[in-house]
Design an enzyme around this catalytic site. Structure first.
Site, short mmCIF file in Angstrom:
data_model
loop_
_atom_site.label_atom_id
_atom_site.label_comp_id
_atom_site.label_asym_id
_atom_site.label_seq_id
_atom_site.Cartn_x
_atom_site.Cartn_y
_atom_site.Cartn_z
N GLU A 181 0.79 -1.23 0.00
CA GLU A 181 0.00 0.00 0.00
C GLU A 181 0.82 1.28 0.00
O GLU A 181 0.34 2.32 -0.44
CB GLU A 181 -0.94 0.00 1.22
CG GLU A 181 -2.01 -1.08 1.18
CD GLU A 181 -2.97 -0.90 0.01
OE1 GLU A 181 -3.30 0.25 -0.32
OE2 GLU A 181 -3.39 -1.92 -0.57
N SER A 459 -48.93 -23.56 41.61
CA SER A 459 -48.38 -24.32 42.74
C SER A 459 -46.93 -23.97 43.06
O SER A 459 -46.41 -24.43 44.09
CB SER A 459 -48.49 -25.82 42.46
OG SER A 459 -49.85 -26.19 42.32
#
Length: 766
Positions: A181, A459
């Protein structure tokens, strides 16, 4: 101006040229000053909004801990460790004959930094037998693996990145990056005219674009500050800003910023920025564990992440990678043999599962709620903080499978449709949430039933009633007889309420623990009236219920709406020997630079006497042996567990809360429209619990015997203590100091049962 000046403006121009130049210089200087301020504001501060990183709990392995090789391998593979024949570098492990060698990665935990370490661990009889630090050749008592990165909470900008420092980047990657690059990166001052000319010549020679002309600094400026507009003015601005950045910052600072900014792909609707994140996205490993082909693949992709996407176009990315390798060979960065060997290497891309978004949405929902409370400022939440959660990724995955497959099977077996479910799994000792499932479609990010569905608990409320009684050991113990006879009471509308047992039968009287294990309604209501509804409500509050509780008799049978998460909080106190800890998913938060910002430090509150809770847990264990949840013992005959089923009126809600040695699981099944399902707790929610336990390694329930508790013997009819060895007597744990010093003799026949005292409710209303 004279006619002569108009015809010849040169003298006038010469007179004012210095003023024009001065204005231009001042204007240019002001513009450069402005650009410098723009650069400094972002470059010198927090350059990016970085999403919060959400980690699961770390796996801690200690001597004698119960764990199987399968469980260890599952964790290692989740973390991206690679199984090899001989482990030699971080991220690798080997396993043979119950012996592991693990090259553990470095990680910064909330309590400090942990370096790379080679470890050996052997298992024996399902437990950790030995652990050796191979670096020091010393035996140690425990070690932990780094936590799994679950997800990242993205900002509104839709950019995602994982910051890396220059020291974390392999030198080979830096060599390849600069070479491809910006070959003159360390020589130029932000812009490089010769590089532009060289790239132009190379591209003409190749007949295609093989090199770019922009420097790394220019690329960084374009990505951080500018748009993709193609104009001379934008290029000029880019060049000026590049020169300023190069003058103000070191090459290492610029390179580090580039490594974190560069765009390398798309993950759904968010961009993948920086090499740190790209390493996980494409290879499921940290940057320092990539090999040369993987590093050069990433460098090659910079030119066009979409065009060179290795998942979609492997042939393109191999060609581009080989070009990067050739440039490295020609520049002397790699040998000819290495270059030739790597040319034929395939690109082995990971599935990308590590960074898949939307994982475990129900659990992440609770995490985000806690984070918003802890870190109220949204800017702080987007500063790259690291959030350490209690998520057990294996438990979560198994819970999701168990719930989805379980609901599907129940629908198929009973010809039902539109069922929904939820599951909450927590660590008993710490209150840490291990897993949450809020929808049968486990990836659905919407209404979270585990957190937000308030349903009648039926319950499941009964342990609160019996716990209230057992806290009065002079009056009640496990053998105390309870009346099982018809009751008629006015409901909240003034109409008569006649509670019934599930089988519509009355037994006259039953021992207290039988009433609980068989989940009998009438004895529970009778007991609740004796104790007082206010007292039961206060017990529920001490168990951790934070909802407003309406105080009327139906509360004794579960006329209370709670979410599965709240139910789990209630049962956590019971399973934890009466010590209450707030359920939580977030354990600690670190800043981006690993400074501790917050830790969970809330101590447990002992809400109930351990002796009393032991009696309750004994009864809940009996529920899984011979009571409404006896399927547990059938499925796991050698493992002790405890729990309670819950069924509501008209079978609208099916519940189960159960626990083994370490974890508590609450499951729920019902319909969103609250219509009946026909499911009890036993044939609905309990099946989800069993399905989850089938998929993991449950540990047998063990609870220490508190001081002051012992085994006593009781007459099953009177509930009075008798001498040991009496025919038909019941042997049960009891608080010994509250029993008569002289128990009844065995020859006592037909003992008189003490008449039940009327409750305040009965005295007022009959």
């Amino acid at each position: 101006m004279s006619v002569a000046q108009k015809l010849n403006p040169l003298p006038w121009f010469r007179r004012y040229i210095w003023k024009l130049l001065l204005l231009a210089i001042v204007g240019f200087g002001a513009y450069m000053f402005y650009l410098d301020a723009v650069i400094a504001q972002q470059f010198s501060g927090n350059k990016w909004q970085v999403p919060a990183q959400i980690y699961a709990r770390p796996l801690v392995l200690s001597l004698k801990e119960e764990i199987t090789a399968k469980e260890v391998i599952e964790e290692l593979e989740l973390l991206g460790y690679r199984r090899v024949s001989r482990a030699q570098t971080t991220g690798e492990y080997e396993y043979r004959n119950q012996r592991f060698v693990v090259y553990r990665r470095a990680f910064h935990f909330p309590d400090g930094f942990q370096g790379e370490t080679a470890l050996a661990m052997t298992l024996k009889a399902g437990r950790v037998h030995s652990i050796t630090n191979l670096n020091s050749q010393m035996d140690i008592s425990s070690f932990r693996l780094e936590p799994w990165l679950v997800t990242r909470l993205l900002s509104e900008g839709k950019e995602d990145r994982m910051l890396v420092s220059l020291g974390q980047v392999p030198p080979e990657l830096l060599d390849a990056l600069v070479l491809v690059e910006d070959r003159d990166f360390y020589q130029h001052h932000g812009i490089a005219p010769l590089s532009i000319l060289r790239a132009l010549i190379a591209n003409i020679s190749a007949g295609r674009a093989v090199q770019g002309g922009s420097t790394l600094t220019q690329q960084l400026v374009k990505n951080m500050y500018l748009t993709n507009e193609k104009s001379i003015s934008r290029k000029a601005k880019e060049a000026l800003m590049s020169i300023l950045i190069d003058a103000r910052y070191s090459k290492d600072q610029i390179l580090e910023a580039y490594l974190n900014e560069v765009f390398l792909g798309q993950n759904g609707d968010s961009g993948v920025h920086g090499f740190g994140l790209a390493s996980f996205f494409y290879f499921d490993r940290p940057l320092n564990e990539l090999n040369l082909t993987e590093m050069t693949t990433l460098v090659g992709m910079i030119k066009g992440p979409s065009y060179y996407n290795p998942r979609r176009h492997p042939e393109r990315v191999i060609e581009r990678r080989n070009l990067v390798l050739r440039l490295m060979f020609e520049d002397g960065k790699i040998s000819k043999s290495t270059f030739e060997r790597l040319l034929d290497e395939p690109v082995n891309v990971a599935t990308g599962a590590t960074l898949v978004k939307g994982k475990h949405p129900a659990f992440m929902d609770q995490v985000q709620r806690e984070i918003r409370t802890i870190l109220a400022n949204p800017d702080i939440r987007q500063s790259g903080v690291k959030v350490f959660t209690s998520l057990d990724s294996n438990a979560q995955r198994k819970a999701e499978i168990a719930l989805t497959s379980g609901v599907d099977e129940i629908e198929s077996d009973r010809n039902l449709s539109d069922l929904q479910g939820a599951m909450v799994i927590t660590d008993i000792d710490s209150g840490e949430v291990r897993a949450i499932v809020g929808d049968r479609k486990t990836r659905f990010k919407g209404f979270n039933r585990a957190l937000d569905a308030r349903r009648s608990i039926g319950s499941l409320v009964k342990p609160a009633v019996y716990l209230t009684a057992l806290e009065r050991p002079e009056e009640y113990h496990l053998a105390t007889p309870l009346f099982d006879e018809p009751i008629e009471l006015p409901d909240d509308g003034g109409k008569p309420w006649k509670p019934q047992n599930a089988d519509k039968q009355f037994r006259g009287q039953v021992p207290l623990f039988t009433a609980l294990t068989q989940s009998l309604n009438v004895p529970t209501v009778s007991l609740g009236l004796e104790l007082g509804i206010d007292n039961i409500a206060m017990t529920l509050e001490r168990l951790g219920v934070d909802e407003a509780i309406t105080r009327f008799p139906a509360l004794t049978l579960g006329a209370l709406d709670l979410s599965p998460f709240q139910v789990n909080q209630m049962y956590q106190t019971i399973a934890n020997n009466g010590a209450q800890l707030p359920l939580h998913t977030v354990n600690a938060i670190l800043s981006a630079d690993d400074q501790v910002m917050w830790t969970f430090e809330q101590p447990a509150i002992q809400q109930f006497d351990e002796k009393v809770v032991y009696l309750m847990n004994y009864a809940l264990h009996k529920v899984t042996l011979e009571g409404t949840a006896k399927q547990v013992r059938r499925r796991f005959p050698s493992i002790n567990m405890a729990g309670k089923t819950g069924t509501t009126d008209d079978y609208r809600d099916s519940w189960f809360s159960g626990f083994d040695k370490n974890i508590l699981v609450t499951t729920w099944i019902g319909k969103d429209d609250n219509s009946p399902t026909g499911l009890t707790g036993a044939n609905g929610a309990l099946r989800l619990y069993l399905g989850y336990q089938d998929r993991q390694e449950p540990k047998s329930l063990v609870r220490r015997f508190p001081a002051g508790l012992g085994i006593a013997h009781f007459n099953p009819k009177s509930g009075r203590a008798t001498k040991a060895g009496c025919q038909s007597s019941m042997s049960l744990p009891a608080i010994l100091e509250t029993l008569p010093k002289r128990p009844d003799k065995c020859d006592v026949k037909n003992p008189k049962i003490q008449e039940r005292k009327k409750s305040l409710w009965e005295r007022l209303f009959g």
